[in-house]
Design an enzyme around this catalytic site. Structure first.
Site, short mmCIF file in Angstrom:
data_model
loop_
_atom_site.label_atom_id
_atom_site.label_comp_id
_atom_site.label_asym_id
_atom_site.label_seq_id
_atom_site.Cartn_x
_atom_site.Cartn_y
_atom_site.Cartn_z
N SER A 163 0.95 -1.28 -0.04
CA SER A 163 0.02 0.03 -0.11
C SER A 163 1.01 1.32 0.06
O SER A 163 1.79 1.42 -0.82
CB SER A 163 -1.07 -0.14 1.27
OG SER A 163 -2.15 0.89 1.10
N ASP A 181 -8.42 -5.96 -5.68
CA ASP A 181 -8.00 -4.47 -4.83
C ASP A 181 -8.29 -3.35 -5.58
O ASP A 181 -7.85 -3.05 -6.53
CB ASP A 181 -6.47 -4.87 -4.59
CG ASP A 181 -6.06 -3.47 -3.60
OD1 ASP A 181 -6.90 -2.76 -3.00
OD2 ASP A 181 -4.91 -3.29 -3.68
N HIS A 226 -5.93 -6.61 -1.28
CA HIS A 226 -4.90 -5.66 -0.98
C HIS A 226 -3.62 -6.22 -0.48
O HIS A 226 -3.53 -7.06 0.56
CB HIS A 226 -5.43 -4.60 -0.02
CG HIS A 226 -4.90 -3.35 -0.05
ND1 HIS A 226 -4.34 -2.53 -1.21
CD2 HIS A 226 -4.19 -2.53 1.25
CE1 HIS A 226 -3.90 -1.43 -0.69
NE2 HIS A 226 -3.58 -1.33 0.30
#
Lengths: 489, 489
Positions: free
Chosen positions: A161, A425, A450
């Site tokens: 991320s 995601d 994710h």
């Protein structure tokens, strides 16, 4: 017993943010983590880019038992959470360290966990919360670790991320200190409004269709339920029904429609990001009650068939979001006053309000059916962003600067980065989805959520994520060999 | 009529620094410069790496008349002087701009010239004098210029000496904003004590031999004269003879030997750096009385033959340094109290004392015959450096940080940089002298002094510098074509 103030909400007003609230204990299965590691602190300058000499203590975790002489350093570039989360959850590092004899390091991002530049807290010196400062922390630490362990150790950085953006950027910014980067679910493209081609909310919506393995009618029924919500919001009676159906702690006013709908939207956002093939509380943050495997599929089971009435649809919608929002089954009521975005994560919100780090607009505005299953939402343009940021932080973002420095156009000049993205995601909409060069590689996990690839392996893993992890290990070995070769010269 | 306080001294104690004091009017021949350009100011953040919002006005010069639609931007990354110097002296940019239709931009380095972050002057906010901040200024300006003139313009940066380091670093740091860099006499290797193989003072000494086209016996006679200096320093009578021979304003004390010898050494340093094939006041800073062509050769003519006495050698030595120190022939006396290094250039000295930007030790200590023509000088190690910097600025350098970020080990990961070095220039000892990749090129001017290639062409130019300039133009064209191609995608 709890209220909604402790649940996971991913909203900055109508736009999603990267920030996740996670449990410090990651695995459902016994796995190494904080309990195996040593917590240490490193003296860092509060400001690397002026000659002020204030320092703070940055936390990092070390695990030495796999380290062999000449082995590499595996370095997690911590993101916006207590670093313990990443020590406990980054199975990709733990599972491959022994094979290559790696030293494991997990560094905490300044201003999070115990790494606090000011004793008085964030607002006292939030001025030094920038990605450049965080990267300079990591570079300084890597440099010191090399001196301590092995000057010529190859160094591979890992992150997911925003942490994945940081890992790619560390390779781009400090190529002599970082030999390669595993950048997972790193939406660097979000920095440039021109880059993103697929809408964030369209991906969330795709998760609620057969593409995500969910009931095919789910997204259409969710969309109809949102229409019901806005219909009901127009009358006093309707608002009472909504408050009752959704177990709100208080009542809804005539102007609360958008915020209330955002609250529901946030649950779908969380289930899309956290649409893992195994049961985990990584996204829900509820250790004793993990979310189910494939939570979006479970939620969509409530929206699989057409309800005969609007109230039926709304009840189904409530049950759907309860899959993530009321896993514990002990929510007495949802506190709608907690929907103020600055209440959720003021530090992350500050980052968005200064570097505009995710550059959330215009592509993060849902535009409604058929583009997505939500409703047409007001564009979060610069003037609206400025208003929000001035109100809460007395700052306005420096638009475009981070893109100039570290945006997608800068990537081709770098090397040795693996970008991995899961198509379930929503953040993949800003991800690097195609190879950029022979050493800047894009790996896709069609059924991945994710940064799924960073987790520990589980029996429920799909073939796609297994292949991606094998490929990542291959590149790590290539980078280590290259680094060893170049050090010999 | 003047005293030595206005002459050019290149010393930080015993170690040379990059800083030059130059005339604002560069050419002996009519050539374009400030008079043709527009002086503008750009609002910059004082601190790009925190969320303080103070701004200052950065000066830059623009010349638009060569610019054609789609043409590139030629951008001079200003170094430690008033930017007018670079507008007037950077002939390489002026002479090639028309051929490629370039916009000419000359940006001033923060804290120099009129680009002053604080109204109260340097010491009020010297904390923001860092290379990272200066580069962020340039990146911000380039980004704005592209928006103003042509979003897809190729951008080539130019710089000499520390400005050459900045130009290479701009390509390394901001590859999406900078398509290629002409980095002239950029001693990036000086950041790493491990890199430099040839002593700075050995190169200065080489200039005073047949290698530099000088009288072969020059360096040996200079060396003997330094021995005479230190002999004479041991007695009262000897010191009086030295003060008289060298026309000092005051007398010499028994402990002044090193400082006095440094003063003489500085003249040879200046003549080596400024050993150009044409008459110019670029190094001497005396517009009405330019230094002669090949000043070291002229100086060495005084040291060509063996003097029969020590006093004869000292007189010859005085005449030799007068070639650069008393070009105007009007020096009444040399003010030895002006030898305090912090008096010469406090701003540059501050930069050395914070980023250790040139990392002058240990390789900049002369070690005496036969390594060089000087004398064995005390190593300027970290503790001595710290003492000096604490005394004048209450700072100590952040050793190694700049090398970690932007040192030679980082260069291979970049591309599109031409490093040019003259072998008569002592700074080539820290230069990039071999090709690093297909697009990171080292060009050598065997008979070239400090960034000779950047100057306007003259009839006296040697074949070597003409070839280097032709090669530089070739690479500029390649980079422009590449950039145009990649923008089309």
């Amino acid at each position: 017993m709890r209220t909604a103030s402790s649940i996971v909400v991913f909203l900055l007003a109508s736009a999603a943010i990267l920030s996740v609230q996670v449990s410090a204990d990651c695995g459902l299965f016994p796995s190494p983590g904080v309990i195996n590691s040593t917590e240490l602190f490193f003296t860092q300058y509060v400001d690397h880019f002026s000659w002020n000499t204030s320092t703070y203590q940055e936390r990092y975790y070390v695990y030495e038992n796999y380290f062999r002489p000449g082995g590499p350093i595996f370095f997690y570039t911590g993101n916006e959470a207590d670093v313990e989360v990443f020590v406990n959850c980054t199975g990709l590092m733990w599972e491959n360290a022994e094979a290559v004899g790696a030293l494991l390091i997990f560094a905490e991002h300044r201003y999070f966990g115990k790494s606090l530049p000011c004793p008085g807290g964030f607002m006292e010196c939030g001025n030094y919360l920038t990605t450049d400062q965080a990267m300079a922390d990591y570079a300084t630490l890597i440099s010191a670790l090399r001196k301590q362990y092995n000057e010529s150790s190859a160094t591979i950085v890992f992150g997911g991320s925003y942490g994945g953006m940081l890992s790619a950027w560390m390779r781009m910014r400090y190529p002599a200190l970082v030999d390669g980067a595993i950048a997972s679910s790193a939406p660097i493209g979000c920095l440039s409004p021109k880059y993103v081609k697929e809408s964030y909310w369209a991906v969330v919506s795709n998760d609620a269709t057969s593409f995500g393995g969910a009931a095919p009618q789910c997204s259409a029924n969710v969309n109809q339920a949102f229409k019901d919500v806005f219909d009901y919001m127009t009358t006093e009676t309707g608002r009472e029904i909504l408050a009752s159906t959704f177990q709100l702690c208080g009542s809804l006013g005539p102007n609360d429609g958008e915020a209330f709908a955002n609250f529901i939207q946030g649950a779908f956002d969380a289930m899309a990001m956290g649409n893992y093939p195994f049961s985990t509380y990584y996204i829900s943050g509820t250790p004793s009650h993990p979310a189910p495997a494939w939570p979006m599929r479970v939620a969509c089971d409530y929206m699989a068939t057409n309800a005969s009435t609007a109230i039926g649809r709304l009840t189904n919608l409530y049950n759907a979001i309860s899959v993530i929002d009321n896993i514990t089954q002990d929510v007495v009521c949802y506190n709608t006053s907690g929907l103020n975005p600055s209440v959720y994560s003021p530090i992350w919100d500050f980052m968005v309000c200064t570097e505009d780090i995710i550059n959330e607009q215009p592509y993060f505005a849902a535009t409604g059916w058929p583009n997505d299953m939500f409703w047409e939402q007001p564009v979060y343009n610069h003037s609206r962003m400025n208003e929000h940021c001035t109100k809460y932080f007395d700052k306005t973002p420096r638009y475009g600067v981070l893109n100039d420095e570290l945006g997608v156009d800068n990537i081709p000049a770098s090397s040795n980065i693996v970008f991995a993205n899961g198509l379930l995601d929503p953040w993949h909409s800003g991800g690097i989805l195609q190879n950029i060069s022979e050493s800047i590689i894009a790996l896709i996990i069609p059924d991945g959520a994710h940064h799924l690839d960073l987790f520990f392996s589980t029996p429920q893993d799909t073939a796609a994520v297994r292949q991606v992890r094998a490929s990542q290990l291959h590149y790590m070995k290539v980078w280590i060999a290259e680094a060893m070769q170049s050090r010999k010269k």
